[in-house]
Scaffold this active site. Structure first.
Site, PDB file in Angstrom:
ATOM      1  N   ILE A   3       0.807  -1.226   0.000  1.00 44.24           N
ATOM      2  CA  ILE A   3       0.000   0.000   0.000  1.00 44.24           C
ATOM      3  C   ILE A   3       0.835   1.269   0.000  1.00 44.24           C
ATOM      4  CG2 ILE A   3      -2.085  -0.979   1.044  1.00 44.24           C
ATOM      5  CD1 ILE A   3      -1.100  -0.033   3.753  1.00 44.24           C
ATOM      6  N   GLY A   4       2.138   1.117   0.099  1.00 45.49           N
ATOM      7  CA  GLY A   4       2.964   2.324   0.099  1.00 45.49           C
ATOM      8  C   GLY A   4       4.399   2.004  -0.268  1.00 45.49           C
ATOM      9  N   GLN A   5       5.059   3.020  -0.823  1.00 49.30           N
ATOM     10  CA  GLN A   5       6.457   2.858  -1.194  1.00 49.30           C
ATOM     11  C   GLN A   5       7.170   4.155  -0.889  1.00 49.30           C
ATOM     12  OE1 GLN A   5       8.526   0.287  -3.276  1.00 49.30           O
ATOM     13  NE2 GLN A   5       9.794   1.653  -2.028  1.00 49.30           N
ATOM     14  N   GLY A   6       8.007   4.125   0.108  1.00 48.96           N
ATOM     15  CA  GLY A   6       8.815   5.316   0.388  1.00 48.96           C
ATOM     16  C   GLY A   6      10.219   5.051  -0.095  1.00 48.96           C
ATOM     17  N   THR A   7      11.068   6.018   0.138  1.00 46.69           N
ATOM     18  CA  THR A   7      12.461   5.831  -0.222  1.00 46.69           C
ATOM     19  C   THR A   7      13.026   4.686   0.574  1.00 46.69           C
ATOM     20  OG1 THR A   7      12.420   8.177   0.012  1.00 46.69           O
ATOM     21  CG2 THR A   7      14.504   7.202  -0.598  1.00 46.69           C
ATOM     22  N   ASP A  42       6.967  16.598   8.284  1.00 49.32           N
ATOM     23  CA  ASP A  42       6.635  16.072   6.959  1.00 49.32           C
ATOM     24  C   ASP A  42       5.126  16.050   6.756  1.00 49.32           C
ATOM     25  OD1 ASP A  42       7.127  15.193   4.395  1.00 49.32           O
ATOM     26  OD2 ASP A  42       7.622  13.136   4.954  1.00 49.32           O
ATOM     27  N   VAL A  80       5.413  -0.396   2.421  1.00 49.96           N
ATOM     28  CA  VAL A  80       4.406  -0.579   3.461  1.00 49.96           C
ATOM     29  C   VAL A  80       3.384  -1.584   2.936  1.00 49.96           C
ATOM     30  CG1 VAL A  80       2.662   0.556   4.902  1.00 49.96           C
ATOM     31  CG2 VAL A  80       4.740   1.804   4.269  1.00 49.96           C
ATOM     32  N   GLY A 104      11.341   2.253   2.292  1.00 46.11           N
ATOM     33  CA  GLY A 104      10.770   0.991   2.501  1.00 46.11           C
ATOM     34  C   GLY A 104       9.387   0.935   2.010  1.00 46.11           C
ATOM     35  N   LYS A 117       5.590  -1.529   8.005  1.00 44.38           N
ATOM     36  CA  LYS A 117       6.523  -0.657   7.302  1.00 44.38           C
ATOM     37  C   LYS A 117       7.925  -1.245   7.465  1.00 44.38           C
ATOM     38  CE  LYS A 117       8.015   4.233   7.261  1.00 44.38           C
ATOM     39  NZ  LYS A 117       7.633   5.608   7.653  1.00 44.38           N
TER      40      LYS A 117
HETATM   41  N1  LIG Z   1      -0.980   2.456   9.608  1.00 41.91           N
HETATM   42  C1  LIG Z   1      -1.207   2.569   8.308  1.00 41.91           C
HETATM   43  N2  LIG Z   1      -2.377   2.162   7.795  1.00 41.91           N
HETATM   44  C2  LIG Z   1      -2.620   2.268   6.483  1.00 41.91           C
HETATM   45  N3  LIG Z   1      -1.755   2.776   5.596  1.00 41.91           N
HETATM   46  C3  LIG Z   1      -0.568   3.200   6.033  1.00 41.91           C
HETATM   47  C4  LIG Z   1      -0.230   3.110   7.410  1.00 41.91           C
HETATM   48  N4  LIG Z   1       1.009   3.624   7.554  1.00 41.91           N
HETATM   49  C5  LIG Z   1       1.410   3.998   6.330  1.00 41.91           C
HETATM   50  N5  LIG Z   1       0.470   3.750   5.402  1.00 41.91           N
HETATM   51  C6  LIG Z   1       0.513   4.026   3.962  1.00 41.91           C
HETATM   52  O1  LIG Z   1       1.839   3.890   3.515  1.00 41.91           O
HETATM   53  C7  LIG Z   1       2.314   5.140   3.014  1.00 41.91           C
HETATM   54  C8  LIG Z   1       3.781   5.295   3.356  1.00 41.91           C
HETATM   55  O2  LIG Z   1       3.957   5.217   4.776  1.00 41.91           O
HETATM   56  P1  LIG Z   1       4.848   6.290   5.525  1.00 41.91           P
HETATM   57  O3  LIG Z   1       4.398   7.627   5.114  1.00 41.91           O
HETATM   58  O4  LIG Z   1       4.858   5.955   6.967  1.00 41.91           O
HETATM   59  O5  LIG Z   1       6.263   5.957   5.008  1.00 41.91           O
HETATM   60  P2  LIG Z   1       7.053   6.548   3.762  1.00 41.91           P
HETATM   61  O6  LIG Z   1       6.358   7.701   3.162  1.00 41.91           O
HETATM   62  O7  LIG Z   1       7.418   5.383   2.962  1.00 41.91           O
HETATM   63  O8  LIG Z   1       8.261   7.002   4.509  1.00 41.91           O
HETATM   64  P3  LIG Z   1       9.269   7.973   3.988  1.00 41.91           P
HETATM   65  O9  LIG Z   1       8.690   9.278   4.420  1.00 41.91           O
HETATM   66  O10 LIG Z   1      10.411   7.450   4.751  1.00 41.91           O
HETATM   67  O11 LIG Z   1       9.404   7.869   2.499  1.00 41.91           O
HETATM   68  C9  LIG Z   1       1.408   6.188   3.623  1.00 41.91           C
HETATM   69  O12 LIG Z   1       1.337   7.342   2.803  1.00 41.91           O
HETATM   70  C10 LIG Z   1       0.101   5.459   3.682  1.00 41.91           C
HETATM   71  O13 LIG Z   1      -0.539   5.485   2.433  1.00 41.91           O
HETATM   72 MG   LIG Z   2       5.088   9.240   3.977  1.00 38.84          MG
END
Ligand SMILES: Nc1ncnc2c1ncn2[C@@H]1O[C@H](COP(=O)(O)OP(=O)(O)OP(=O)(O)O)[C@@H](O)[C@H]1O
Ligand SMILES: [Mg+2]
Length: 394
Positions: free
Chosen positions: A30-34, A155, A38, A36, A54
């Site tokens: 559901i997510g992709q950050g730099t 952020d 999610v 890692g 995450k």
């Molecule tokens: N508890 C959660 N429940 C549902 N979705 C989540 C949850 N935590 C994170 N996500 C989803 O994952 C995405 C990325 O998570 P998060 O913002 O914590 O990390 P990231 O953006 O990858 O980190 P970084 O800022 O290091 O790049 C969020 O934008 C959200 O869509």
């Molecule tokens: Mg984020």
């Protein structure tokens, strides 16, 4: 110990208080950050319990567990509030021959069905005025709580704001957060100003301030609030100077008259600032926002001088939250949407391959963990204001 014995030792090593990630079953990314990915996952022994996992990226780690992830965990352990995402535990994969004895760690959170960027990118999701009030009120409540606990988020953006299916908002992504202190007897802080995604970055950071505080998050709150109506980020600069230009075109020129002391910020004389711009916050937002008290609150959040910018307490006391229609529950509206909405899953909105590498340098074990980071928030080539208006863009 010979290698075989060592391997056996590692494989059988039992981490106390750190369960194996195999207790969860991954369902979808559901997510992709730099740093890692999610995942949505379910707990095997209670399959109705959903979590978000995450991954802690350890690719280039030579010195053990990354300090930035440790910081994020420490902060999340401190913060326990209805409007802050709940960290359940840290878990880990077993070190085996298959993963070359490298353990992967995960932060495990209560799962939230949506993020605000995902919701706003879906035209079928319609917020009433009362619902918008509820979202912003919860956002400000979360900020009030973290700031009271001396934590800066750093952020703020719609993708880092989660919303559960029952309509509870949770601030998330404390990957750039840090503790702050009030400066005593003339001392100044020297925090890095390479924080906050460019589009949500306040003018003091863009001008090189290193002695900033909670107002940085309230600027972001103002940007997010406006986005509840415009549906996309209101100031989409491609570079730091361009971001400042967009800010001046909305909030007026940056001068010592409107912002006493700005002349002493490091970049004030180094960057060419646009002159003669009038403040047009209300005028430009009115066509979208309509509600006068909403416009008035926005006008008090999107203030150039951080000292004059509303704090969360004053914002929460604003008429906007205390006049009809009053803030109202979101669960009914959200019940119409059974599919989760996340920025990552919304191609129209996800900035794509250039996305947000604001953590790029944050991963090193240097003192200033997040230095040299956010300047390259260059994403889709958009230009909401400079090159004229685009579809659905403010
Ligand atoms: N508890 C959660 N429940 C549902 N979705 C989540 C949850 N935590 C994170 N996500 C989803 O994952 C995405 C990325 O998570 P998060 O913002 O914590 O990390 P990231 O953006 O990858 O980190 P970084 O800022 O290091 O790049 C969020 O934008 C959200 O869509
Ligand atoms: Mg984020």
């Amino acid at each position: 110990m010979n290698t075989k014995d060592k391997e056996k030792y590692i494989e059988e090593y039992n981490f106390p208080f750190c369960d194996e990630s195999s207790k969860y079953e991954k369902m979808a990314k559901i997510g992709q950050g730099t740093f890692g990915e999610v995942f949505k996952a379910r707990e095997k022994k209670s399959p109705k319990r959903f979590v978000a996992m995450k991954k802690v990226l350890m690719d280039n780690e030579k010195e053990g567990f990354p300090i930035t992830a440790l910081r994020e965990i420490r902060i999340l352990q401190l913060l326990k509030h209805e409007n802050v995402v709940n960290l359940i535990e840290i878990c880990r994969t077993k070190a085996t021959q298959n993963n070359r004895y490298r353990t992967t760690f995960y932060l495990v959170f209560d799962f939230c069905e949506h993020d605000l960027a995902g919701l706003l990118s879906n035209v079928n999701v319609k917020f009433s005025l009362g619902e918008i009030k509820k979202v912003i009120q919860q956002l400000l409540n979360g900020l009030y709580y973290i700031h009271s606990n001396k934590i800066l988020h750093r952020d703020m953006k719609a993708a880092n704001v989660l919303i559960t299916k029952s309509g509870v908002l949770k601030l998330a992504d404390f990957g750039l957060a840090r503790a702050f202190s009030q400066t005593k007897n003339g001392q100044v802080n020297r925090y890095t100003n390479r924080v906050v995604t460019l589009w949500y970055r306040p003018p003091e950071l863009l001008l090189g301030d290193r002695n900033y505080g909670p107002p940085v998050d309230l600027w972001g709150a103002g940007c997010i609030m406006a986005e509840m109506w415009t549906r996309s980020p209101i100031m989409q600069g491609n570079t730091e100077p361009q971001q400042l230009t967009l800010i001046s075109q909305l909030c007026g020129s940056i001068t010592p008259e409107v912002w006493p002391g700005v002349e002493s910020l490091e970049l004030y004389n180094k960057i060419e600032l646009v002159r003669g711009q009038k403040r047009k916050v209300k005028e430009r937002l009115k066509p979208y926002v309509k509600d006068p008290s909403a416009c008035d609150l926005l006008d008090k959040l999107l203030v150039l001088d951080p000292q004059k910018r509303y704090d969360s307490d004053s914002a929460l006391n604003h008429d906007f939250f205390w006049t009809d229609p009053m803030p109202c529950d979101l669960s009914k509206m959200l019940a119409q949407h059974t599919v989760s909405m996340f920025e990552y899953l919304a191609p129209s909105r996800r900035p794509g391959h250039m996305r947000a590498h604001h953590h790029a340098a944050a991963h090193h074990h240097t003192g200033v963990a997040v230095a040299a980071a956010a300047q390259t928030q260059v994403t889709k080539p958009s230009s909401a204001i400079v090159e004229g208006y685009q579809d659905r863009v403010f």
